[in-house]
Design a protein around this motif. Structure first.
Motif, short mmCIF file in Angstrom:
data_model
loop_
_atom_site.label_atom_id
_atom_site.label_comp_id
_atom_site.label_asym_id
_atom_site.label_seq_id
_atom_site.Cartn_x
_atom_site.Cartn_y
_atom_site.Cartn_z
N PRO A 62 0.85 -1.20 0.00
CA PRO A 62 0.00 0.00 0.00
C PRO A 62 0.88 1.24 0.00
O PRO A 62 1.76 1.37 0.85
CB PRO A 62 -0.78 -0.13 1.31
N VAL A 63 0.65 2.16 -0.95
CA VAL A 63 1.53 3.33 -1.07
C VAL A 63 0.75 4.61 -1.34
O VAL A 63 -0.32 4.57 -1.94
CB VAL A 63 2.55 3.16 -2.24
N PRO A 64 1.33 5.75 -0.92
CA PRO A 64 0.80 7.03 -1.38
C PRO A 64 1.13 7.20 -2.87
O PRO A 64 2.02 6.53 -3.40
CB PRO A 64 1.54 8.07 -0.55
N LEU A 65 0.39 8.09 -3.55
CA LEU A 65 0.61 8.30 -4.98
C LEU A 65 2.07 8.53 -5.34
O LEU A 65 2.55 8.03 -6.35
CB LEU A 65 -0.22 9.49 -5.46
N LYS A 66 2.77 9.29 -4.48
CA LYS A 66 4.16 9.61 -4.84
C LYS A 66 5.03 8.36 -4.91
O LYS A 66 6.09 8.39 -5.52
CB LYS A 66 4.75 10.66 -3.91
N TYR A 67 4.59 7.28 -4.30
CA TYR A 67 5.35 6.03 -4.39
C TYR A 67 4.65 4.97 -5.24
O TYR A 67 5.03 3.79 -5.19
CB TYR A 67 5.63 5.47 -2.99
N ALA A 68 3.67 5.39 -6.02
CA ALA A 68 3.00 4.44 -6.93
C ALA A 68 3.82 4.35 -8.22
O ALA A 68 3.33 4.64 -9.31
CB ALA A 68 1.58 4.87 -7.20
N THR A 69 5.09 3.98 -8.05
CA THR A 69 6.05 4.03 -9.14
C THR A 69 6.92 2.79 -9.09
O THR A 69 8.08 2.84 -8.68
CB THR A 69 6.97 5.26 -8.96
N PRO A 70 6.37 1.63 -9.47
CA PRO A 70 7.11 0.38 -9.31
C PRO A 70 8.48 0.40 -9.99
O PRO A 70 8.59 0.83 -11.14
CB PRO A 70 6.21 -0.67 -9.96
N THR A 71 9.49 -0.02 -9.25
CA THR A 71 10.86 0.00 -9.79
C THR A 71 11.55 -1.34 -9.58
O THR A 71 12.02 -1.94 -10.54
CB THR A 71 11.70 1.08 -9.07
N ARG A 72 11.59 -1.83 -8.34
CA ARG A 72 12.40 -3.01 -8.08
C ARG A 72 11.79 -4.26 -8.70
O ARG A 72 10.72 -4.70 -8.30
CB ARG A 72 12.58 -3.23 -6.57
N PHE A 73 12.51 -4.83 -9.69
CA PHE A 73 12.00 -6.00 -10.42
C PHE A 73 10.61 -5.63 -10.96
O PHE A 73 9.69 -6.43 -10.96
CB PHE A 73 11.96 -7.21 -9.48
N ASP A 74 10.49 -4.37 -11.40
CA ASP A 74 9.22 -3.81 -11.88
C ASP A 74 8.13 -3.87 -10.81
O ASP A 74 6.92 -3.95 -11.13
CB ASP A 74 8.71 -4.51 -13.15
#
Ligand code: 13P
Ligand code: 13P
Ligand code: MG
Ligand code: MG
Ligand code: MG
Ligand code: MG
Ligand code: MG
Length: 371
Positions: free
Chosen positions: A279-291
């Motif tokens: 669960p994340v705030p919008l500012k962290y709705a940015t998948p990066t690690r292993f997509d």
């Protein structure tokens, strides 16, 4: 008079890769929707993102499956795709699987959650926007909200909720649906929805005697399967949902509580891995690690009597979910260390694409019978 809330989303290009939506796409979609608002097609709207998925949240009086509203969403996605192409974003137009719009975006690639409701005196709702996972990811949290007394105290102590709810469950392989009663049929419900790649909760309804009319949904989830539309892997069917709260329904905090447990969902890298839903705030709705790992955003709204969207409140932007995020990161590390092994990698029949047929073909003369 009834108001319809429509959440329609599509991945029309990632920036970079499959990580997030470029702001220029959001701007373009806003332009299209604000024109439609002036013309009176929709009452209100909000445009946002979850990972690489462009999210349109709209209110109107045209009911669910309205050709006008779906046509508008399609136009917004088409125009945003043009921008994505100009910027050469990754997978421009990824989820627009068909060229021609014919009255409804269902089956064309975008995902849809819509409900037509009689507004209560105060109408609190939460829209959920997930990336790097599939519709079955909602089974566990929606079940907990409306059927698990260890999650939702109201099921035990609120007289309006004590009779439970009805679940509309879809078999997305056989294209059939069934309506089941909770708590009476709770174990049968769980027998189905535990198989989350096949049986998905589509809607939740109140029972007879509830202040909300029996035929009005109190929760709805998108159930589109891109794979079935396209016939090949083109990305995950990153789902959305709408949930009504309070006054005889789960309180806001009961709607959010299931996400304090980052349960395992399928999706993540290449749509082919199990991982925790963070669960994340919008500012962290940015998948990066292993997509990933897979993300969940929750936006809180009140709907005004005219159908205006009063919000959003970025509900997971709260330290109360820090522990869930921390736990999700621990699970991420643990799952990743399995590399290409199940159960991190999905079982063969659930993988979105596989080199196995090619590998087997190459080895076919070298396989020999076991004595
Ligand atoms: P209602 O006031 O909507 O009935 O919900 C009770 C509540 O606030 C739970 O925390
Ligand atoms: P999306 O469905 O979010 O585009 O993800 C595709 C993918 O394969 C990520 O690795
Ligand atoms: Mg993508
Ligand atoms: Mg996505
Ligand atoms: Mg996708
Ligand atoms: Mg209260
Ligand atoms: Mg109260």
């Amino acid at each position: 008079e009834k108001i319809t809330i429509s959440v329609i989303k599509a991945d029309v290009g990632g920036w970079p890769g499959h990580s997030r939506v470029h702001p220029a796409l959001i701007e373009k979609a806003k332009e299209v929707l604000s024109e439609a608002q002036k013309e009176g097609t929709i009452i209100d709207f909000y445009v946002t993102y979850a990972g690489d998925d462009l999210q349109l949240i709209m209110t109107h009086k045209k009911g669910v499956d309205s050709p006008e509203v779906h046509g508008l969403a399609w136009e917004a996605f088409k125009k945003a795709t043009e921008v994505a192409k100009e910027l050469a974003l990754y997978g421009a137009g990824q989820d627009l699987l068909k060229d021609a719009f014919s009255g409804n975006v269902r089956g064309l690639g975008p995902s849809v959650a819509e409900m037509e409701i009689t507004l209560r005196k105060s109408e609190p709702i939460v829209t959920f926007h997930l990336d790097k996972t599939e519709p079955g990811a909602f089974n566990l949290p929606i079940f907990r909200m409306f059927a698990d007394p260890f999650n939702t105290a109201g099921l035990v102590i609120d007289p309006k909720m004590h009779m439970g709810f009805r679940f509309e469950i879809w078999d997305i392989l056989e294209h059939k649906k069934v309506i089941m009663n909770s708590p009476e049929e709770m174990y049968d419900i769980l027998a189905l929805i535990g198989a989350k790649g096949r049986y998905v909760i589509k809607r939740v309804y109140p029972k007879e005697g509830h202040p909300i009319p029996k035929d009005e949904p109190v929760a709805v989830v998108s159930t589109e399967k891109l794979y079935e539309v396209a016939g090949e892997y083109v990305g995950k069917d990153d789902p959305v949902a709408i949930v009504r709260a309070q006054s005889g329904l789960p309180a806001l905090g009961e709607v959010l509580e299931p996400f304090a447990f980052p349960h395992l969902v399928s999706g993540w890298m290449r749509g082919s891995h199990n991982g925790p839903l963070m669960p994340v705030p919008l500012k962290y709705a940015t998948p990066t690690r292993f997509d990933g790992p897979p993300r969940a955003v929750a936006l809180g709204w009140q709907i005004s009597p005219e159908g205006k969207l009063i919000g959003p409140v970025d509900l997971f932007d709260d330290p109360a979910f820090d522990w869930a995020r921390q736990k999700a990161l621990e699970i991420t590390d643990y799952m990743r260390r399995h590399g290409p092994f199940e159960p991190h990698r999905l079982p063969l029949e659930e993988m979105e694409y596989t080199t196995l047929p090619g590998v087997l073909e190459k080895l076919k003369d070298r396989f020999e019978p076991i004595e």
